[in-house]
Design an enzyme around this catalytic site. Structure first.
Site, PDB file in Angstrom:
ATOM      1  N   SER A 168      -9.960   1.986   2.705  1.00 47.51           N
ATOM      2  CA  SER A 168      -9.043   2.750   1.884  1.00 47.51           C
ATOM      3  C   SER A 168      -8.015   1.899   1.133  1.00 47.51           C
ATOM      4  O   SER A 168      -7.417   2.382   0.171  1.00 47.51           O
ATOM      5  CB  SER A 168      -8.289   3.759   2.749  1.00 47.51           C
ATOM      6  OG  SER A 168      -7.414   3.105   3.650  1.00 47.51           O
ATOM      7  N   SER A 185     -10.309  -0.306   6.881  1.00 42.89           N
ATOM      8  CA  SER A 185      -9.652  -0.138   5.574  1.00 42.89           C
ATOM      9  C   SER A 185      -8.933  -1.367   5.037  1.00 42.89           C
ATOM     10  O   SER A 185      -8.521  -1.370   3.877  1.00 42.89           O
ATOM     11  CB  SER A 185      -8.674   1.031   5.622  1.00 42.89           C
ATOM     12  OG  SER A 185      -9.374   2.239   5.575  1.00 42.89           O
ATOM     13  N   LYS A 226       0.862  -1.189   0.000  1.00 40.92           N
ATOM     14  CA  LYS A 226       0.000   0.000   0.000  1.00 40.92           C
ATOM     15  C   LYS A 226       0.893   1.233   0.000  1.00 40.92           C
ATOM     16  O   LYS A 226       1.908   1.269   0.708  1.00 40.92           O
ATOM     17  CB  LYS A 226      -0.908  -0.032   1.230  1.00 40.92           C
ATOM     18  CG  LYS A 226      -1.929   1.091   1.281  1.00 40.92           C
ATOM     19  CD  LYS A 226      -2.892   0.934   2.464  1.00 40.92           C
ATOM     20  CE  LYS A 226      -3.947   2.023   2.489  1.00 40.92           C
ATOM     21  NZ  LYS A 226      -4.880   1.888   3.635  1.00 40.92           N
TER      22      LYS A 226
END
Lengths: 484, 95
Positions: A151, A175, A76
């Site tokens: 997210s 997330s 990420k």
């Protein structure tokens, strides 16, 4: 080969069916082929990945490989990676080359894992749809008109489409788990403090936690073995012994006591999703688990408490972006205030600005007790709810998200609806507990996740239950059409 | 709680955020709605409940007072928009 799990790839590398360079090239090809449509990567690290793959092949030839050596894993774009752009999904950091590695990255590098690319995400991890990213929305490979969740939407989409066999994510209010649910993969949010936050760009420091996003619970266990552990550079890192997360995977779950919170199956839950999750729970019962209804009476208050605590911490954390030391700086500032205001005004997107302003407001003079203190008191109640429930049951099961993947642009102008969709995930962050989302079926060809919540540091037990569930079911094996 | 335009401007200033004049009324509506959601916290009596800042009862760790970091100014300043002689440059503050 690209349909393989981490465990299978590990065996393939170990038995010389393929080497890391070949494997890395195969995934790089897939990333390049599909990223244009899915947009799950902000950066594809071709050069670095191939260099790491060569190094991994040498490590393996010398007999120094660990289980994940030579396997590509996506990161990420919230994790600082030395020498590589680390944008956090924001224009603010579009020009930021991290000068150091996050602990998670350092540990993965040390294990010889190949960093194939940096995945797209909601800006500063603020969002539940991946639509707040400066780099554009990510598509859900199950239906490219829908969102992948957020997210960690880029990570979820990449793993679901098998552009990367696994990825990292971070979870502040859901997330990791919500995008895992919406994309049909497995996502584990560890206990707060279990995985180091060092080098993980901060959103809400008392809630943020990194973790694995994988095809299976077994793979999540393999990744946890690499990334979990105490880190003196993270002031709230847990000094608690680290398990070998793979050892308990095959234990029987006969006699397991599961709590079903009545608040998680009530109003607001789509009945088709409820059915999937109930079927999943029946599978666990077939394996010997017993269920009882429990109460988590303050569940509804978790959303308002979260939307005080998280923005308050965000407004404080994001004050570091000042246009002076790194990040976006406006043109021709007329004075220092103008420099701050315009650099931040131009560098941050709408959702981030909303949250900073809410945070600044609730922390401002005269409002602190009514908002922040009150939210912290409610946080206490929520933690006690879970602790009371976990006296009687081993784990808590329920849905991960209130619905399946929703359409792109459907909720972007309605922050409140977006916030409310986090109902089943945010309370877990407020309490700091570990929780996992596992694929539990499909509604209208879109994946549904089942969430299992455990007590502090019981990741091994969650992974054991999830693994046993995945031995009995096939939902996690489904690959979206066009990506097989 | 509803926030009028002046309050939105005040908060934006506290947060050092420039916002476009034409967006203020949208922010005013959105922030008011969020605060409305947040105010549902008032439905529960929390008198006597201690606030927690952190999910686990951790105390801050101490470390020995030893130098562990090396000077990496040059490397860190590679990301800076404007520097001179190892200093970060900002518009003139003191006349």
């Amino acid at each position: 080969m690209h349909q393989s799990t981490l465990a299978q790839l590990s065996t393939a590398l170990e038995s010389n069916q393929i080497n890391s360079e070949e494997l890395t090239r195969l995934y790089l090809e897939r990333c390049k082929q599909f990223n244009e449509s899915l947009n799950c990567f902000i950066t594809i690290n071709e050069e670095l990945a191939l260099a790491q793959a060569n190094a991994a092949d040498k490590l393996r030839a010398a007999g120094n490989a660990s289980p994940l050596t030579g396997i590509p894993i996506a990161q990420k774009d919230i994790f600082c990676t030395k020498g590589i752009k680390t944008s956090c999904g924001s224009k603010m950091l579009d020009n930021f080359i991290a000068p150091y590695d996050a602990t998670v990255i350092e540990k993965m590098n040390a294990a010889g894992i190949v960093n194939i690319g940096k995945t797209n995400m909601d800006e500063f991890a603020m969002g539940s749809s991946n639509e707040t990213s400066f780099y554009g929305a990510v598509k859900n490979p199950w239906d490219q008109d829908t969102v992948p969740g957020g997210s960690s939407g880029g990570s979820a989409s990449a793993v679901a489409a098998r552009l990367s066999p696994a990825a990292t994510g971070t979870d502040t209010g859901g997330s990791i788990r919500q995008p895992a649910s919406l994309c049909g993969i497995t996502g584990l949010k560890p206990t707060y403090g279990r995985v180091s936050r060092y080098g993980m760009i901060a959103f809400a420091s008392s809630l943020d936690q990194g973790g694995p996003m994988t095809q299976t619970a077994e793979d999540a266990a393999l990744m946890m073995n690499v990334i979990a552990g105490f880190d003196e550079r993270d002031s709230t890192s847990a000094e608690h012994p680290v398990d070998d997360y793979t050892t308990k995977l095959n234990d029987s779950i006969d006699g397991l006591k599961i709590g079903l919170p009545k608040e998680y199956f009530g109003e607001g839950l789509d009945s088709n999703i409820a059915k999937c999750v109930e079927d999943g729970i029946k599978e666990l019962e077939k394996l010997g688990a017993t269920c009882k209804e429990i109460e988590l009476p303050n569940t509804e208050l978790s959303i308002p408490a979260y939307y005080v605590v998280a923005p308050a911490e965000c407004s404080s954390n994001l004050s570091r972006f000042d246009g002076v030391r790194f990040g976006h700086r406006c043109e021709d500032p007329k004075d220092l205030s103008d420099l701050y205001c315009r650099s931040r005004g131009e560098g941050f997107g709408k959702e981030v600005k909303r949250r900073i302003m809410i945070g600044a407001y609730v922390l401002s003079a005269g409002y602190y007790d009514a908002y922040y203190l009150k939210a912290q008191q409610i946080r206490h109640l929520i933690r006690d709810d879970f602790q009371n429930a976990l006296k009687d049951v081993d784990v808590i099961a329920g849905p991960t998200a209130t619905g399946t993947a929703f359409k792109l642009n459907e909720m972007i102008d309605d922050p409140i609806s977006m916030y409310l969709s986090d109902l089943y995930t945010v309370s877990v962050n407020l309490a700091g507990l570990p929780a996992i989302s596992v694929p539990a079926g499909f509604v209208n060809n879109l994946p549904v996740g089942m969430q299992l919540i455990g007590n502090y540091f019981e990741e091994s037990r969650l992974l054991n239950i999830a693994h046993q569930f995945q031995q009995a079911t096939d939902h996690h094996k489904a690959i979206p059409g066009g990506f097989e | 709680m509803s926030l009028d335009k002046t309050e939105v401007q005040k908060i934006a200033w506290l947060a050092r955020l420039s916002i476009d004049e034409q967006d203020i009324s949208t922010y005013s509506d959105e922030l008011s709605n969020i605060l409305g959601l947040v105010e549902s916290m008032n439905s529960v009596d929390t008198n006597g409940i201690s606030p927690i800042a952190h999910p686990l009862d951790l105390t801050a760790r101490l470390r020995s007072d030893a130098i562990t970091e090396i000077n990496q100014r040059e490397q860190f300043q590679k990301n800076a928009p404007l520097t001179d002689a190892g200093c970060y440059l900002v518009p003139k503050v003191i006349e």
